[in-house]
Design an enzyme around this catalytic site. Structure first.
Site, PDB file in Angstrom:
ATOM      1  CG  HIS A 140      -2.086  -0.923   1.104  1.00  0.00           C
ATOM      2  ND1 HIS A 140      -1.955  -2.291   1.105  1.00  0.00           N
ATOM      3  CD2 HIS A 140      -3.425  -0.670   0.974  1.00  0.00           C
ATOM      4  CE1 HIS A 140      -3.154  -2.847   0.991  1.00  0.00           C
ATOM      5  NE2 HIS A 140      -4.063  -1.888   0.907  1.00  0.00           N
ATOM      6  CG  HIS A 189       2.676  -3.296   6.509  1.00  0.00           C
ATOM      7  ND1 HIS A 189       3.387  -4.244   5.802  1.00  0.00           N
ATOM      8  CD2 HIS A 189       1.518  -3.109   5.814  1.00  0.00           C
ATOM      9  CE1 HIS A 189       2.694  -4.612   4.745  1.00  0.00           C
ATOM     10  NE2 HIS A 189       1.554  -3.930   4.727  1.00  0.00           N
TER      11      HIS A 189
END
Length: 291
Positions: A212, A254
């Site tokens: 992303h 993440h």
């Protein structure tokens, strides 16, 4: 008158300092003459040395032959002698790079854990989780590929088709590079992450880098460079890219280093897209060769 020295039998053996002769007369030994090591020591000296057991034991223990024998027996028994001081220093003092990387990794894990405030509904910021998931979907690859393909199909101008075509190729390049890096690094996602992500694949179980973040950085630069946008819209594009990266950490998807490296990787991917830019003439030539 006979000499009393000649009649005294106890002094016939000589002195350890003075030499003796066969006629019973004493002779001084020369101090400059080297000693004859092959000759045996005087009996009186041997008698004195043998009479002291402590001195004898010390002499035997300090003998070079005994020291060599003991060291050889110790080495043969252990199979390997003690390591040199340099080896001990290397074991006790690890390299500076290793210590620095371990410290950065510990800080990264600590920050990611503290910033994962939307990892689940009962987190401190659990009420914001639906909004973060909406931002997550806005940076997913499938909506971007589908939207770019639709704009490419609906575009009437050659310039618009050229821009949308290169954006589509850039998105495919981003998916390919992120998949390769994730498959090579194989870093697991944070332990507090919930695998409820939108449209995941097998490689998405790995964390490094954030796809992303790479997509947000590349698409943000692309839109700012090739679309004529007003100042508020340009600020909105930058804000969107930053929020996409922040949402990855807040949702626990993440670590911080995954997002930071993803931004850098996406920034560099845009330069690669510019180098491989496909014009309509080049595309028509390629299509003609394929036909």
């Amino acid at each position: 008158m006979p000499s009393p020295k000649a009649k005294n039998p106890g002094r016939g053996g000589g002195s350890p300092v003075l030499g003796s002769s066969s006629n019973g007369r004493y002779e001084f030994m020369s101090l400059t003459k080297p000693l004859n090591r092959s000759s045996a020591p005087p009996p009186l000296l041997l008698q004195r040395q043998g009479s002291d057991p402590t001195t004898a034991r010390l002499r035997v223990s300090e003998s070079p032959t005994r020291r060599r024998g003991s060291s050889s027996s110790t080495g043969s028994g252990s199979g390997q002698g003690p390591p040199p001081p340099e080896v001990d220093g290397l074991r006790l003092n690890p390299s500076f790079v290793r210590v620095a990387l371990s410290s950065l990794l510990a800080i990264d894990l600590w920050m990611s854990k503290r910033l994962g405030v939307c990892a689940c509904e009962d987190s401190s910021w659990g009420s914001v989780r639906p909004l973060m998931k909406l931002i997550e979907i806005s940076g997913h690859g499938i909506p971007w590929l589908a939207g770019t393909a639709y704009c490419l199909y609906k575009s009437d101008s050659a310039a618009g088709q050229e821009v949308m075509l290169n954006l589509f190729m850039g998105l495919l390049l981003d998916l390919l590079l992120v998949t390769i890096v994730k498959a090579v690094v194989r870093r697991r996602r944070p332990s507090h992450n919930r695998m409820d992500m939108f449209a995941t694949f097998s490689v998405d179980r790995y964390s490094f880098p954030s796809g992303h973040a790479t997509r947000a950085a590349m698409c943000g630069r692309f839109l700012l460079a090739h679309l004529v946008l007003a100042a508020p819209l340009r600020v909105l594009v930058l804000l969107w890219a930053g929020l996409v990266g922040l949402s990855r950490v807040m949702l626990g998807r993440h670590n911080v280093t995954d997002v930071m490296f993803g931004f850098w990787m996406g920034y560099c991917q845009y330069n690669l897209v510019e180098m491989l830019w496909i014009s309509p003439q080049t595309l028509q030539g390629l299509l003609g060769q394929l036909a």
